[in-house]
Design an enzyme around this catalytic site. Structure first.
Site, PDB file in Angstrom:
ATOM      1  N   ASN A  44       6.756   8.693   8.773  1.00 19.88           N
ATOM      2  CA  ASN A  44       5.744   9.522   8.622  1.00 19.88           C
ATOM      3  C   ASN A  44       6.272  10.836   8.842  1.00 19.88           C
ATOM      4  OD1 ASN A  44       3.455   7.985   8.871  1.00 19.88           O
ATOM      5  ND2 ASN A  44       3.440   7.671  10.889  1.00 19.88           N
ATOM      6  N   GLY A  72      -1.122   6.905   0.164  1.00 22.68           N
ATOM      7  CA  GLY A  72      -1.340   7.745   0.666  1.00 22.68           C
ATOM      8  C   GLY A  72      -0.195   9.132   0.680  1.00 22.68           C
ATOM      9  N   LEU A 107       0.945  -1.602   0.800  1.00 22.65           N
ATOM     10  CA  LEU A 107      -0.869   0.243  -0.099  1.00 22.65           C
ATOM     11  C   LEU A 107       0.816   1.286   0.345  1.00 22.65           C
ATOM     12  CD1 LEU A 107      -2.918  -1.131   2.422  1.00 22.65           C
ATOM     13  CD2 LEU A 107      -2.222  -1.857  -0.135  1.00 22.65           C
ATOM     14  N   LYS A 157       5.595  10.462  -0.107  1.00 23.33           N
ATOM     15  CA  LYS A 157       6.832  10.284   0.823  1.00 23.33           C
ATOM     16  C   LYS A 157       7.695   8.630   0.546  1.00 23.33           C
ATOM     17  CE  LYS A 157       4.631   7.595   4.241  1.00 23.33           C
ATOM     18  NZ  LYS A 157       3.904   7.589   5.785  1.00 23.33           N
ATOM     19  N   ARG A 217       2.576  14.631   6.797  1.00 23.47           N
ATOM     20  CA  ARG A 217       3.561  15.210   7.751  1.00 23.47           C
ATOM     21  C   ARG A 217       5.038  14.886   7.044  1.00 23.47           C
ATOM     22  NH1 ARG A 217       1.445  11.006  11.560  1.00 23.47           N
ATOM     23  NH2 ARG A 217       0.937  10.015   9.908  1.00 23.47           N
TER      24      ARG A 217
HETATM   25  C1  UD1 Z   1      -2.910   1.491  10.003  1.00 25.83           C
HETATM   26  C2  UD1 Z   1      -3.727   0.660  10.432  1.00 25.83           C
HETATM   27  C3  UD1 Z   1      -3.487   0.445  12.060  1.00 25.83           C
HETATM   28  C4  UD1 Z   1      -2.439  -0.069  11.976  1.00 25.83           C
HETATM   29  C5  UD1 Z   1      -1.461   1.004  10.976  1.00 25.83           C
HETATM   30  C6  UD1 Z   1      -0.365   0.933  10.584  1.00 25.83           C
HETATM   31  C7  UD1 Z   1      -5.989   0.493   9.465  1.00 25.83           C
HETATM   32  C8  UD1 Z   1      -7.348   0.390   8.970  1.00 25.83           C
HETATM   33  N1  UD1 Z   1      -5.693   0.731  10.476  1.00 25.83           N
HETATM   34  O1  UD1 Z   1      -3.864   2.867  10.566  1.00 25.83           O
HETATM   35  O2  UD1 Z   1      -4.338  -0.267  12.713  1.00 25.83           O
HETATM   36  O3  UD1 Z   1      -1.572   0.029  13.649  1.00 25.83           O
HETATM   37  O4  UD1 Z   1      -1.607   0.784   9.653  1.00 25.83           O
HETATM   38  O5  UD1 Z   1       0.866   1.623  11.059  1.00 25.83           O
HETATM   39  O6  UD1 Z   1      -5.187  -0.434   8.218  1.00 25.83           O
HETATM   40  N2  UD1 Z   1      -3.181   3.707   1.929  1.00 25.83           N
HETATM   41  C9  UD1 Z   1      -3.241   3.580   0.561  1.00 25.83           C
HETATM   42  N3  UD1 Z   1      -5.053   3.473   0.677  1.00 25.83           N
HETATM   43  C10 UD1 Z   1      -6.033   4.683   1.213  1.00 25.83           C
HETATM   44  C11 UD1 Z   1      -5.130   4.630   2.531  1.00 25.83           C
HETATM   45  C12 UD1 Z   1      -3.579   4.024   3.785  1.00 25.83           C
HETATM   46  O7  UD1 Z   1      -2.904   3.450   0.284  1.00 25.83           O
HETATM   47  O8  UD1 Z   1      -6.475   4.849   1.340  1.00 25.83           O
HETATM   48  C13 UD1 Z   1      -2.142   3.071   2.276  1.00 25.83           C
HETATM   49  C14 UD1 Z   1      -1.078   5.002   3.421  1.00 25.83           C
HETATM   50  O9  UD1 Z   1      -0.206   5.341   2.025  1.00 25.83           O
HETATM   51  C15 UD1 Z   1       0.375   4.290   4.102  1.00 25.83           C
HETATM   52  C16 UD1 Z   1      -0.436   2.687   4.861  1.00 25.83           C
HETATM   53  O10 UD1 Z   1      -2.189   2.468   3.541  1.00 25.83           O
HETATM   54  O11 UD1 Z   1       0.838   3.356   3.405  1.00 25.83           O
HETATM   55  C17 UD1 Z   1      -1.525   2.562   6.153  1.00 25.83           C
HETATM   56  O12 UD1 Z   1      -2.147   3.832   6.110  1.00 25.83           O
HETATM   57  P1  UD1 Z   1      -2.639   4.875   7.232  1.00 25.83           P
HETATM   58  O13 UD1 Z   1      -2.833   6.044   6.876  1.00 25.83           O
HETATM   59  O14 UD1 Z   1      -0.855   5.333   7.835  1.00 25.83           O
HETATM   60  O15 UD1 Z   1      -2.711   3.390   8.102  1.00 25.83           O
HETATM   61  P2  UD1 Z   1      -3.248   4.031   9.754  1.00 25.83           P
HETATM   62  O16 UD1 Z   1      -4.509   4.536   9.822  1.00 25.83           O
HETATM   63  O17 UD1 Z   1      -1.841   4.529  10.322  1.00 25.83           O
HETATM   64 CA    CA Z   2       0.750   5.132   9.271  1.00 27.34          CA
END
Ligand code: UD1
Ligand code: CA
Length: 456
Positions: free
Chosen positions: A230, A14, A11, A25, A18
């Site tokens: 981050n 995002g 993934l 990123k 930050r």
């Molecule tokens: C997520 C987890 C959380 C965990 C944390 C660890 C979920 C709902 N929560 O939270 O339990 O403790 O990671 O860091 O999964 N991303 C996408 N598309 C999206 C959203 C996110 O590609 O629509 C990617 C982001 O770029 C990132 C990763 O997924 O690489 C995690 O996303 P992030 O928003 O950091 O998740 P958290 O809310 O921190």
């Molecule tokens: Ca995260």
């Protein structure tokens, strides 16, 4: 244990707000590799045979800059981690193996940990195995909620957690191994009913448990590994961790590194046995250094090849090929396209560009050598300048074997100094000097007797 197909979905859609950066990123570099590449390498080394990267923000830039055998899917709107994985559904149709789900911003994750996660997953015959970590401060992370029996029943996000759940210090790292078929089925059942209105990947855990499928948690042996990046403080912290790993690996291969904290070596750099690296050294990109060298202090070498037994002090070398038993510096600037044979000396305050220097030749002091071909056993006197540029074009200079260039000569290119020829100190050489001739191009000295007395 059957060896199953292993695919990874990474993934990386995002925004990474930050980081406060115009770059995505995952395209920030750590030890000479993009953050995302660290994850791709770890997955590859762990045995993954297909990698699917989910991109969104500046996805095109990511596709252009990452040179790695991966497939991409786009997530045009970032509607959550579950939604991100859904974008890979097409590519995973009929997929029957295990699926690693990883984040592009965890550069410290090792292949060993991923391999373990996969093994534990297969051994346990689980639908999901979550890589977890126990942290003293779990704030911000999803928490692993277990039943009294100890089995995992769900993951709850910080913002959706009850007070009691917030006290749990086992966290979801965001890295998982899934049974592919089970995951694909559960994705269809995700709903955005939570505080953020997003499709949470973490909700599939509860769906599995409700169906009676097996869910396991696998705690990472080193919680540092699973930390995400981050902001730029965390970027520097993870760089320090990776740098230390690179240095320790090299040390165990027989390289002496005086002070890890002051040594900056990229992932792909190779160094031979018994080479000593002094503090303040940066070795970058595709650099290869031979055996028994002494590098530093305060030296930067980029994309260069250095032979055996070379000594380099306080110098900057870029895109050059340095032969064995050369000595370079202090304070030398060796620029792209420089090639030296064996036993060459490039001394203090010498700049060399796009030039070849033959075996045993010396440019010991305060010189500029550009677009020049120097033969064997040539001595270039102190302060010699090759005038290779007339403001419009660059020209070649040739100094043949055994020639001796007197101190403070100017060699105005194009020009050839023949074999065993000599130029007189202080000469501005504009015409070829034939073999074994003396080229002298300066005014004869006249002494005016009593000049000082007469002036008084
Ligand atoms: C997520 C987890 C959380 C965990 C944390 C660890 C979920 C709902 N929560 O939270 O339990 O403790 O990671 O860091 O999964 N991303 C996408 N598309 C999206 C959203 C996110 O590609 O629509 C990617 C982001 O770029 C990132 C990763 O997924 O690489 C995690 O996303 P992030 O928003 O950091 O998740 P958290 O809310 O921190
Ligand atoms: Ca995260």
């Amino acid at each position: 244990m059957d060896r199953q197909e292993l695919t990874a979905v990474i993934l990386a859609a995002g925004k990474g707000t930050r980081m406060r950066s115009s770059r995505p990123k995952v395209l920030h570099q750590i030890c000479g590799r993009y953050m995302l590449e660290h994850v791709l390498y770890a997955a590859q080394e762990a045995g993954v045979n297909q990698q699917i990267v989910v991109v969104g923000h500046q996805g095109e830039t990511i596709k252009q800059e990452i040179h790695f055998p991966v497939e991409y899917v786009n997530q045009y709107e970032q509607l959550g981690t579950g939604h991100a994985v859904m974008q890979a559904r097409e590519k995973l149709r009929n997929f029957r193996g295990s699926l690693l789900v990883l984040c592009g911003d965890t550069p410290m994750l090792t292949a060993d940990t991923l391999r373990h996660l996969w093994q534990v997953h297969q051994k346990g015959n689980a639908a999901a195995t979550i890589l977890t970590a126990v942290l003293p401060d779990a704030t911000g992370y999803g928490r692993i909620v277990r039943q009294e029996s100890g089995s995992v029943c769900k993951i709850v996000e910080q913002r959706d957690a009850t007070l009691e759940e917030k006290r749990i210090n086992e966290i979801n790292t965001g890295t998982y191994c899934f049974d592919g078929a089970c995951l694909l089925e559960a994705l269809d059942q995700l709903t955005p009913e939570n505080d953020q209105g997003e499709y949470y990947l973490t909700d599939v855990i509860e769906i599995f448990v409700r169906k009676g499928l097996k869910v396991q948690a696998f705690p990472a042996s080193d919680p540092v590994e699973v930390k995400g990046v981050n902001n730029r403080v965390q970027l520097a912290e993870s760089e320090a961790v990776l740098r230390e790993r690179v240095c320790k690996k090299l040390m165990l291969q027989g390289v002496s590194i005086m002070d890890i904290a002051c040594t900056y070596i990229d992932m792909d750099v190779k160094i031979g046995q018994d080479t000593i690296v002094y503090p303040g050294v940066l070795l970058e990109g595709q650099t290869e250094i031979g055996e028994n060298c002494i590098i530093g202090p305060q030296t930067r070498i980029v994309d260069s090849f250095i032979g055996d037994g070379v000594e380099i002090m306080q110098s900057f070398i870029r895109q050059a090929q340095i032969g064995s038993h050369n000595t370079i510096g202090p304070y030398a600037y060796v620029r792209p396209g420089t090639q030296t044979a064996e036993a060459v000396k490039i001394g203090g305050f010498v700049e060399v560009k796009k030039s070849s220097i033959g075996k045993g030749s010396k440019v010991p002091h305060l010189s500029y050598v550009g677009d020049t071909k120097i033969g064997e056993d040539v001595n270039i006197g102190a302060g010699t300048i090759v005038c290779n540029y007339d403001g419009k074009n660059k020209y070649q200079t040739v100094v043949e074997d055994g020639a001796f260039i007197g101190s403070n000569s100017n060699l105005v290119a194009p020009v050839v100094v023949g074999k065993d020829a000599v130029t007189a100190a202080g000469s501005t050489i504009t015409k070829n000097v034939p073999m074994e001739a003396l080229g002298i191009a300066r005014n004869r000295q006249t002494n005016i007797e009593d000049w000082v007395k007469r002036r008084k």
